[in-house]
Design an enzyme around this catalytic site. Sequence first.
Site, PDB file in Angstrom:
ATOM      1  N   LYS A 183       0.840  -1.196   0.000  1.00 19.08           N
ATOM      2  CA  LYS A 183       0.000   0.000   0.000  1.00 19.08           C
ATOM      3  C   LYS A 183       0.875   1.245   0.000  1.00 19.08           C
ATOM      4  CE  LYS A 183      -3.896  -2.280   0.621  1.00 19.08           C
ATOM      5  NZ  LYS A 183      -4.866  -2.405  -0.480  1.00 19.08           N
ATOM      6  N   ASP A 233      -0.465   0.163  -4.408  1.00 20.80           N
ATOM      7  CA  ASP A 233      -1.923   0.322  -4.334  1.00 20.80           C
ATOM      8  C   ASP A 233      -2.251   1.541  -3.473  1.00 20.80           C
ATOM      9  OD1 ASP A 233      -4.637   0.091  -4.043  1.00 20.80           O
ATOM     10  OD2 ASP A 233      -4.620  -1.957  -3.246  1.00 20.80           O
ATOM     11  N   GLU A 269      -2.252   0.835  -8.505  1.00 23.03           N
ATOM     12  CA  GLU A 269      -3.634   0.340  -8.357  1.00 23.03           C
ATOM     13  C   GLU A 269      -4.510   1.397  -7.692  1.00 23.03           C
ATOM     14  OE1 GLU A 269      -3.791  -3.647  -6.914  1.00 23.03           O
ATOM     15  OE2 GLU A 269      -5.522  -3.266  -5.639  1.00 23.03           O
ATOM     16  N   GLU A 322     -11.411  -3.488  -8.279  1.00 18.80           N
ATOM     17  CA  GLU A 322     -11.964  -4.074  -7.061  1.00 18.80           C
ATOM     18  C   GLU A 322     -13.170  -3.301  -6.547  1.00 18.80           C
ATOM     19  OE1 GLU A 322      -8.266  -3.106  -4.649  1.00 18.80           O
ATOM     20  OE2 GLU A 322      -9.806  -2.848  -3.125  1.00 18.80           O
ATOM     21  N   ASP A 355     -13.425  -8.514  -9.002  1.00 19.63           N
ATOM     22  CA  ASP A 355     -13.509  -9.306  -7.766  1.00 19.63           C
ATOM     23  C   ASP A 355     -14.705 -10.246  -7.899  1.00 19.63           C
ATOM     24  OD1 ASP A 355     -14.581 -10.007  -5.138  1.00 19.63           O
ATOM     25  OD2 ASP A 355     -13.089  -8.622  -4.316  1.00 19.63           O
ATOM     26  N   HIS A 395      -9.000  -9.626  -8.125  1.00 21.81           N
ATOM     27  CA  HIS A 395      -8.831  -9.030  -6.804  1.00 21.81           C
ATOM     28  C   HIS A 395      -9.052 -10.058  -5.702  1.00 21.81           C
ATOM     29  CE1 HIS A 395     -10.403  -6.645  -3.268  1.00 21.81           C
ATOM     30  NE2 HIS A 395      -9.185  -6.189  -3.423  1.00 21.81           N
TER      31      HIS A 395
HETATM   32 MG   LIG Z   1      -6.472  -2.784  -3.926  1.00 27.79          MG
END
Ligand SMILES: [Mg+2]
Length: 298
Positions: free
Chosen positions: A166, A195, A221, A247, A270, A297
């Site tokens: 992240k 992400d 992302e 996602e 997802d 995802h």
């Molecule tokens: Mg993500």
Amino acid sequence: MKIIDVASRLYHIPPTVPWEDATHRVANLEFIITHVTTDAGIVGAGFAYTTGIGGSAILALIDDYCRTMLVGQDPRQIERLWSFLYGQLHRSGTGGINTLALGAIDIALWDIAAKWYDVPLFRLLGARRDSIPTYGSGIDLFLDSDALLNQVDGFLAAGHKAVKIKIGRDNAEEDLDRIVAVKKLIGPTRRLFVDANQRWNVADCMIRLQKLGAFDLGWIEEPLHAEDIRGHADLRGFVALPIAVGESLYTRHQFADYLKANAVDVVQADVCRVGGISEWLKIANLSASFHRTMAPHY
Ligand SMILES: [Mg+2]
């Protein structure tokens, strides 16, 4: 074969410590497990999940509303049942908890089909590959550098050839420090994805991404809010970094809008959120027609 019952249970599973990304704090995961029982003795299991909101509503949609529409039906007619249920659920909205409820049912129907035909699901779906590449990832923005590297070490030990972390801290330098440290740990041959969980607007994002160009990242992302299709398209024209989105999209129509707008490189549908395996496959075929890669995802 006929469906004789549909019943779900909701489980709350808190992580050991609350997880944090750039926009959410996850103190409680919800899993909705749906069992579809048939008169042939086969029981299909499906599931939905949330990161802490909507679980009881999803359970109610399945057990209070969809159950009566399913009992007496042939579970092998997955496409017909999906279309019927989607049409009914659409009366209270398009995606979100409706497609999560539908996803749990659809996954259970595919489970029944695989058991009925006595083959693994991947075989039933056509089995294009024998294996797929994987990456390790966690909701880890709150971790300090040592804890982050420790987590990444675990991904490598588990055999992953790529890692996702992240980013989206308030201080851009902290994001860069995390990327530098992880790149050093994983070495030049493994890929790193980042992400941002919809943290920025286009202007902020362009400033942030200019500094990431040097790191040979696999993708960025969810750099922007998921509903900002135009912003993602603008960003694609600005940075060479592949953009991964999906996602937070819930219908094939939302994916089609992204693809038509040239706003996504890596499609991350997802399976639970889009309404199950049936809809995921349609999105995969749609993405293939635009020559875009899928990276599921979930
Ligand atoms: Mg993500």
